[in-house]
Design a protein around this motif. Structure first.
Motif, mmCIF file in Angstrom:
data_model
loop_
_atom_site.group_PDB
_atom_site.id
_atom_site.type_symbol
_atom_site.label_atom_id
_atom_site.label_comp_id
_atom_site.label_asym_id
_atom_site.label_seq_id
_atom_site.Cartn_x
_atom_site.Cartn_y
_atom_site.Cartn_z
ATOM 1 N N GLN A 1 65.302 42.222 6.382
ATOM 2 C CA GLN A 1 65.123 43.479 5.647
ATOM 3 C C GLN A 1 66.369 43.809 4.841
ATOM 4 O O GLN A 1 66.282 44.230 3.677
ATOM 5 C CB GLN A 1 64.799 44.603 6.626
ATOM 6 N N ASN B 1 59.042 52.073 5.367
ATOM 7 C CA ASN B 1 58.855 50.678 5.744
ATOM 8 C C ASN B 1 57.356 50.434 5.909
ATOM 9 O O ASN B 1 56.693 51.129 6.686
ATOM 10 C CB ASN B 1 59.590 50.394 7.060
ATOM 11 N N GLU C 1 55.792 48.337 7.488
ATOM 12 C CA GLU C 1 55.397 47.924 8.833
ATOM 13 C C GLU C 1 55.197 49.113 9.764
ATOM 14 O O GLU C 1 54.634 48.969 10.845
ATOM 15 C CB GLU C 1 56.456 46.993 9.431
ATOM 16 N N SER C 2 55.668 50.288 9.360
ATOM 17 C CA SER C 2 55.559 51.483 10.212
ATOM 18 C C SER C 2 55.406 52.702 9.309
ATOM 19 O O SER C 2 56.357 53.430 9.057
ATOM 20 C CB SER C 2 56.809 51.610 11.095
ATOM 21 N N LEU C 3 54.202 52.915 8.846
ATOM 22 C CA LEU C 3 53.950 53.949 7.838
ATOM 23 C C LEU C 3 53.988 55.347 8.466
ATOM 24 O O LEU C 3 53.358 55.576 9.509
ATOM 25 C CB LEU C 3 52.595 53.711 7.174
ATOM 26 N N PRO C 4 54.691 56.284 7.852
ATOM 27 C CA PRO C 4 54.863 57.629 8.437
ATOM 28 C C PRO C 4 53.723 58.578 8.083
ATOM 29 O O PRO C 4 53.949 59.706 7.626
ATOM 30 C CB PRO C 4 56.183 58.088 7.802
ATOM 31 N N ASP D 1 46.618 58.627 11.037
ATOM 32 C CA ASP D 1 45.432 57.796 10.857
ATOM 33 C C ASP D 1 44.499 58.437 9.824
ATOM 34 O O ASP D 1 44.448 59.674 9.693
ATOM 35 C CB ASP D 1 44.663 57.667 12.182
ATOM 36 N N ASP E 1 57.187 41.345 8.741
ATOM 37 C CA ASP E 1 56.019 41.155 9.607
ATOM 38 C C ASP E 1 54.773 41.593 8.830
ATOM 39 O O ASP E 1 54.375 42.753 8.857
ATOM 40 C CB ASP E 1 56.177 41.974 10.890
ATOM 41 N N LYS F 1 51.793 43.037 10.899
ATOM 42 C CA LYS F 1 52.013 44.418 11.324
ATOM 43 C C LYS F 1 51.771 45.383 10.172
ATOM 44 O O LYS F 1 51.164 46.449 10.343
ATOM 45 C CB LYS F 1 53.441 44.561 11.852
ATOM 46 N N ALA F 2 52.234 45.008 8.978
ATOM 47 C CA ALA F 2 52.038 45.873 7.808
ATOM 48 C C ALA F 2 50.562 46.013 7.477
ATOM 49 O O ALA F 2 50.081 47.122 7.203
ATOM 50 C CB ALA F 2 52.803 45.306 6.612
ATOM 51 N N ASP G 1 48.869 48.339 9.876
ATOM 52 C CA ASP G 1 49.204 49.752 9.677
ATOM 53 C C ASP G 1 48.550 50.301 8.416
ATOM 54 O O ASP G 1 48.180 51.475 8.366
ATOM 55 C CB ASP G 1 50.723 49.933 9.624
ATOM 56 N N ARG H 1 45.191 51.192 9.480
ATOM 57 C CA ARG H 1 45.226 52.419 10.293
ATOM 58 C C ARG H 1 45.206 53.679 9.433
ATOM 59 O O ARG H 1 44.496 54.647 9.739
ATOM 60 C CB ARG H 1 46.483 52.412 11.181
#
Length: 252
Positions: A23, A124, A126-129, A132, A149, A152-153, A156, A159
């Motif tokens: 990253q 990021n 891979e971990s969206l803020p 759902d 990853d 993972k992205a 998400d 999701r």
């Protein structure tokens, strides 16, 4: 020989690097090229990237009033094309991990008077803020190959989509013609770094960008990854003999 187990390394172009370092390395590349990114896109693709992006938005199925998340959207290209589609009743959130790229895109669209209905967020993929079921569509143009990853992205992205929502990924892919592939390799590895040095003063970043394209999953591999992430009715559309491909999938 590295003491690290294989699971702890990933590719950065053609190099294997610790997962924790990728990253930061990718961030350094895009901070370096942010100010010249659009010029280099024109030089790299002979301006064809603009047609690819227009086609990408044209087939997106985005409608007036939709809420759209545009990932890796720092330059603002896709957001500018989406804005008249979603209209004043819609909203576009432009997300990018790189602050320099976000700054360039925000300034450019502000200069064009495109302000209302646009939000800019450093994030990021891979971990969206976001909660759902937040978006009608998620778009990602020329960004997935830089994600560490990807599985993972993609999960998400699925999701945060509403049921019935769709994800669209525009990315470099596997050229279909063997002869054309050889010409493309020559352009990528012999011409592109020289253009980077000449116009951006940075050959190494453009060497990485060429290598990252070759390491990205091909059309069928990415289709399978999207299906495993939870998307249905995934289809693939090749553009320019597969130099790029659009992958589209739906959340059910």
């Amino acid at each position: 020989m590295s003491d690290q187990p294989p699971s702890q390394t990933t590719h950065f172009g053609f190099r294997d690097v610790p997962v924790a370092d990728k990253q930061k390395l990718v961030g350094q590349v895009f901070t370096s090229v942010a100010s010249s990114y659009d010029l280099m896109n024109d030089l790299m693709s002979f301006g064809i990237h603009r047609l690819w992006k227009r086609h990408f938005v044209a087939i997106s199925g985005v409608r007036r009033g939709d809420r759209v998340l545009d990932l890796a959207g720092g330059t603002g290209d896709i957001a500018a094309l989406l804005k008249p589609v979603v209209g004043e009743s819609g909203e576009i959130i432009v997300g990018d991990i790189n602050a320099a790229m976000l700054g360039v895109g925000r300034d450019r669209l502000t200069d064009r008077g495109l302000v209302s209905g646009l939000r800019w967020t450093q994030l990021n993929a891979e971990s969206l803020p976001f909660p759902d079921n937040s978006f009608d569509a998620v778009t990602m143009a020329f960004g997935l190959r830089n994600v560490t990853d990807k599985d993972k992205a993609l999960a998400d992205i699925c999701r945060v989509l509403k049921p019935g929502g769709r994800a669209l990924v525009l990315e470099f892919s596997r050229v279909q013609s063997e002869l054309f592939s050889k010409l493309y390799d020559f352009h990528s590895f012999k011409v592109l770094p020289k253009l980077g040095q000449l116009f951006a003063g940075d050959a190494d970043s453009y060497q990485y960008l060429a290598e990252s394209i070759r390491k990205h999953p091909d059309q069928q591999t990415l289709k399978g990854m999207m299906e495993r992430a939870g998307f249905g009715r995934v289809d693939v559309r090749n553009l320019s003999n597969g130099i790029v491909a659009i992958h589209r999938g739906y959340k059910f």
